[in-house]
Design a protein around this motif. Structure first.
Motif, PDB file in Angstrom:
ATOM      1  N   GLY A 129      13.672   6.143  -5.772  1.00  0.00           N
ATOM      2  CA  GLY A 129      14.042   5.570  -4.486  1.00  0.00           C
ATOM      3  C   GLY A 129      13.113   6.003  -3.367  1.00  0.00           C
ATOM      4  O   GLY A 129      12.716   5.188  -2.517  1.00  0.00           O
ATOM      5  N   VAL A 130      12.748   7.270  -3.366  1.00  0.00           N
ATOM      6  CA  VAL A 130      11.848   7.775  -2.328  1.00  0.00           C
ATOM      7  C   VAL A 130      10.502   7.070  -2.410  1.00  0.00           C
ATOM      8  O   VAL A 130       9.906   6.716  -1.386  1.00  0.00           O
ATOM      9  CB  VAL A 130      11.662   9.302  -2.455  1.00  0.00           C
ATOM     10  CG1 VAL A 130      10.689   9.820  -1.399  1.00  0.00           C
ATOM     11  CG2 VAL A 130      13.003  10.019  -2.325  1.00  0.00           C
ATOM     12  N   ARG A 131      10.031   6.851  -3.621  1.00  0.00           N
ATOM     13  CA  ARG A 131       8.751   6.158  -3.786  1.00  0.00           C
ATOM     14  C   ARG A 131       8.812   4.742  -3.214  1.00  0.00           C
ATOM     15  O   ARG A 131       7.813   4.226  -2.692  1.00  0.00           O
ATOM     16  CB  ARG A 131       8.348   6.127  -5.264  1.00  0.00           C
ATOM     17  CG  ARG A 131       8.120   7.503  -5.865  1.00  0.00           C
ATOM     18  CD  ARG A 131       7.376   7.434  -7.188  1.00  0.00           C
ATOM     19  NE  ARG A 131       8.092   6.717  -8.231  1.00  0.00           N
ATOM     20  CZ  ARG A 131       8.945   7.263  -9.083  1.00  0.00           C
ATOM     21  NH1 ARG A 131       9.222   8.566  -9.006  1.00  0.00           N
ATOM     22  NH2 ARG A 131       9.533   6.543 -10.033  1.00  0.00           N
ATOM     23  N   GLU A 132       9.967   4.102  -3.296  1.00  0.00           N
ATOM     24  CA  GLU A 132      10.110   2.759  -2.723  1.00  0.00           C
ATOM     25  C   GLU A 132      10.113   2.817  -1.197  1.00  0.00           C
ATOM     26  O   GLU A 132       9.430   2.048  -0.521  1.00  0.00           O
ATOM     27  CB  GLU A 132      11.386   2.088  -3.230  1.00  0.00           C
ATOM     28  CG  GLU A 132      11.394   1.812  -4.726  1.00  0.00           C
ATOM     29  CD  GLU A 132      10.208   0.982  -5.164  1.00  0.00           C
ATOM     30  OE1 GLU A 132      10.028  -0.144  -4.663  1.00  0.00           O
ATOM     31  OE2 GLU A 132       9.438   1.468  -6.008  1.00  0.00           O
ATOM     32  N   TRP A 133      10.911   3.732  -0.631  1.00  0.00           N
ATOM     33  CA  TRP A 133      10.960   3.844   0.831  1.00  0.00           C
ATOM     34  C   TRP A 133       9.592   4.213   1.383  1.00  0.00           C
ATOM     35  O   TRP A 133       9.227   3.815   2.497  1.00  0.00           O
ATOM     36  CB  TRP A 133      12.004   4.876   1.268  1.00  0.00           C
ATOM     37  CG  TRP A 133      13.364   4.630   0.708  1.00  0.00           C
ATOM     38  CD1 TRP A 133      14.172   5.526   0.055  1.00  0.00           C
ATOM     39  CD2 TRP A 133      14.104   3.397   0.737  1.00  0.00           C
ATOM     40  NE1 TRP A 133      15.337   4.933  -0.335  1.00  0.00           N
ATOM     41  CE2 TRP A 133      15.326   3.620   0.066  1.00  0.00           C
ATOM     42  CE3 TRP A 133      13.850   2.124   1.250  1.00  0.00           C
ATOM     43  CZ2 TRP A 133      16.289   2.630  -0.094  1.00  0.00           C
ATOM     44  CZ3 TRP A 133      14.796   1.127   1.081  1.00  0.00           C
ATOM     45  CH2 TRP A 133      15.994   1.384   0.426  1.00  0.00           C
ATOM     46  N   ALA A 134       8.820   4.976   0.607  1.00  0.00           N
ATOM     47  CA  ALA A 134       7.514   5.431   1.072  1.00  0.00           C
ATOM     48  C   ALA A 134       6.559   4.273   1.355  1.00  0.00           C
ATOM     49  O   ALA A 134       5.711   4.372   2.246  1.00  0.00           O
ATOM     50  CB  ALA A 134       6.898   6.381   0.043  1.00  0.00           C
ATOM     51  N   TRP A 135       6.684   3.179   0.597  1.00  0.00           N
ATOM     52  CA  TRP A 135       5.808   2.049   0.904  1.00  0.00           C
ATOM     53  C   TRP A 135       6.474   1.023   1.815  1.00  0.00           C
ATOM     54  O   TRP A 135       5.827   0.433   2.680  1.00  0.00           O
ATOM     55  CB  TRP A 135       5.259   1.398  -0.375  1.00  0.00           C
ATOM     56  CG  TRP A 135       6.196   0.622  -1.239  1.00  0.00           C
ATOM     57  CD1 TRP A 135       6.830   1.068  -2.351  1.00  0.00           C
ATOM     58  CD2 TRP A 135       6.581  -0.759  -1.094  1.00  0.00           C
ATOM     59  NE1 TRP A 135       7.602   0.060  -2.906  1.00  0.00           N
ATOM     60  CE2 TRP A 135       7.459  -1.068  -2.158  1.00  0.00           C
ATOM     61  CE3 TRP A 135       6.259  -1.762  -0.168  1.00  0.00           C
ATOM     62  CZ2 TRP A 135       8.022  -2.327  -2.315  1.00  0.00           C
ATOM     63  CZ3 TRP A 135       6.821  -3.029  -0.321  1.00  0.00           C
ATOM     64  CH2 TRP A 135       7.686  -3.297  -1.389  1.00  0.00           C
ATOM     65  N   ILE A 136       7.776   0.827   1.653  1.00  0.00           N
ATOM     66  CA  ILE A 136       8.460  -0.160   2.495  1.00  0.00           C
ATOM     67  C   ILE A 136       8.404   0.246   3.965  1.00  0.00           C
ATOM     68  O   ILE A 136       8.205  -0.588   4.851  1.00  0.00           O
ATOM     69  CB  ILE A 136       9.923  -0.330   2.042  1.00  0.00           C
ATOM     70  CG1 ILE A 136       9.976  -0.976   0.649  1.00  0.00           C
ATOM     71  CG2 ILE A 136      10.711  -1.173   3.040  1.00  0.00           C
ATOM     72  CD1 ILE A 136      11.366  -1.039   0.048  1.00  0.00           C
ATOM     73  N   ALA A 137       8.545   1.544   4.237  1.00  0.00           N
ATOM     74  CA  ALA A 137       8.630   2.022   5.625  1.00  0.00           C
ATOM     75  C   ALA A 137       7.343   1.858   6.406  1.00  0.00           C
ATOM     76  O   ALA A 137       7.372   1.568   7.612  1.00  0.00           O
ATOM     77  CB  ALA A 137       9.060   3.489   5.637  1.00  0.00           C
ATOM     78  N   ILE A 138       6.197   2.046   5.755  1.00  0.00           N
ATOM     79  CA  ILE A 138       4.941   1.967   6.513  1.00  0.00           C
ATOM     80  C   ILE A 138       4.169   0.666   6.249  1.00  0.00           C
ATOM     81  O   ILE A 138       3.113   0.449   6.830  1.00  0.00           O
ATOM     82  CB  ILE A 138       4.035   3.179   6.250  1.00  0.00           C
ATOM     83  CG1 ILE A 138       3.454   3.156   4.833  1.00  0.00           C
ATOM     84  CG2 ILE A 138       4.782   4.492   6.499  1.00  0.00           C
ATOM     85  CD1 ILE A 138       2.311   4.147   4.638  1.00  0.00           C
ATOM     86  N   ARG A 139       4.707  -0.181   5.397  1.00  0.00           N
ATOM     87  CA  ARG A 139       4.035  -1.449   5.088  1.00  0.00           C
ATOM     88  C   ARG A 139       3.743  -2.290   6.331  1.00  0.00           C
ATOM     89  O   ARG A 139       2.636  -2.837   6.455  1.00  0.00           O
ATOM     90  CB  ARG A 139       4.877  -2.241   4.081  1.00  0.00           C
ATOM     91  CG  ARG A 139       4.369  -3.664   3.792  1.00  0.00           C
ATOM     92  CD  ARG A 139       5.269  -4.324   2.761  1.00  0.00           C
ATOM     93  NE  ARG A 139       5.136  -5.763   2.709  1.00  0.00           N
ATOM     94  CZ  ARG A 139       4.279  -6.426   1.932  1.00  0.00           C
ATOM     95  NH1 ARG A 139       3.450  -5.760   1.149  1.00  0.00           N
ATOM     96  NH2 ARG A 139       4.248  -7.745   1.925  1.00  0.00           N
TER      97      ARG A 139
END
Length: 266
Positions: A129-139
């Motif tokens: 989940g963290v890996r997903e938020w890591a790209w969604i948040a700064i995309r």
């Protein structure tokens, strides 16, 4: 430790004690559905007790999950400043670590290279989940400077960690389910090719699926480009890995062909 809700498909399947532990931030989510039952304002208050009231006012449980994640990151930045990133990024809760990504995403004055350098640890986090938020948040920030973003991400395709290799592809997908689309890459996917080429025979299935999904996205608006690229790759190498990527990459095209054949039989 409360037993994770393995196999849970509904929020109703998550037990009361498990919800309590997740909301207290003492345990990590297992299936994705566990994240949805967390009272995020209460979790925020467990991290920052002095911000219980602002959290209740700004992190609305009725909002979508990504809206709540965004609100938590913005609230932490507003009241605790940029230094809160370290506190959040090292927390035991995967949801709280996700807030660190959103705090970074909320900062308006960072260069692309700075964002990517700071997000690196979260991009390689052990929790999916963290890996997903890591790209969604700064995309969103990266989509404003696609050329620079792709150039900065290129070295990531050679990283030892499959999480980082996958990240370089995932964050620049033309489309996305929980994120904004990129009209520029939907119209012209060619700039993304430099991220895909080094990974066309990547040994990790996690990376293979991301490359294939990127191409499947592009095929919805640029089918010929994807068809030609896959043909080139397969001519260069008939490895099982490349064949898997290309087959998965063209799945939407095959479905469309079948629908067209049914609608217009010869």
């Amino acid at each position: 430790m409360n037993t994770p809700s393995k196999g849970a498909k509904r929020m109703a399947d998550v037990s009361g004690p498990r919800r309590k532990a997740l909301t207290a931030g003492t345990e990590q989510t297992q299936p994705l559905v566990e994240a949805f039952v967390i009272d995020m304002a209460s979790l925020f208050a467990s991290v920052y007790p002095d911000l219980a009231q602002p959290a209740k006012a700004h992190i609305k449980q009725s909002a979508s999950f990504t809206q709540r994640m965004t609100a938590a990151g913005e609230l932490a930045l507003q009241h605790k400043g940029r230094g809160a990133f370290g506190t959040l990024a090292s927390h035991a809760s995967d949801t709280v670590r996700g807030w660190a990504a959103y705090l970074l995403g909320a900062q308006p004055d960072l260069f692309i290279a700075q964002r990517l350098a700071r997000i690196r640890g979260l991009a390689d986090d052990p929790h999916f989940g963290v890996r997903e938020w890591a790209w969604i948040a700064i995309r969103p920030a990266l989509l404003t400077e696609i050329k620079t973003a792709i150039e900065t991400l290129q070295p990531w395709t050679e990283e030892k960690s499959p999480n980082l290799r996958r990240y370089a592809v995932e964050i620049m997908r033309p489309r996305g389910v929980w994120c904004s689309h990129s009209p520029e890459l939907k119209t012209n996917p060619e700039p993304g090719r430099v991220l895909l080429e080094p990974l066309k025979a990547d040994p990790a299935r996690y990376v293979q699926d991301s490359v294939a999904n990127w191409l499947n996205d592009a095929a919805k608006t640029n089918p010929q480009w994807v068809t030609e690229l896959c043909a080139t790759w397969l001519a260069q190498s008939r490895s099982p890995t490349t064949e898997y990527i290309c087959k998965r990459a063209t799945r939407s095209l095959r479905k469309k062909t079948r629908r067209d054949n049914v609608a217009n039989p010869r």
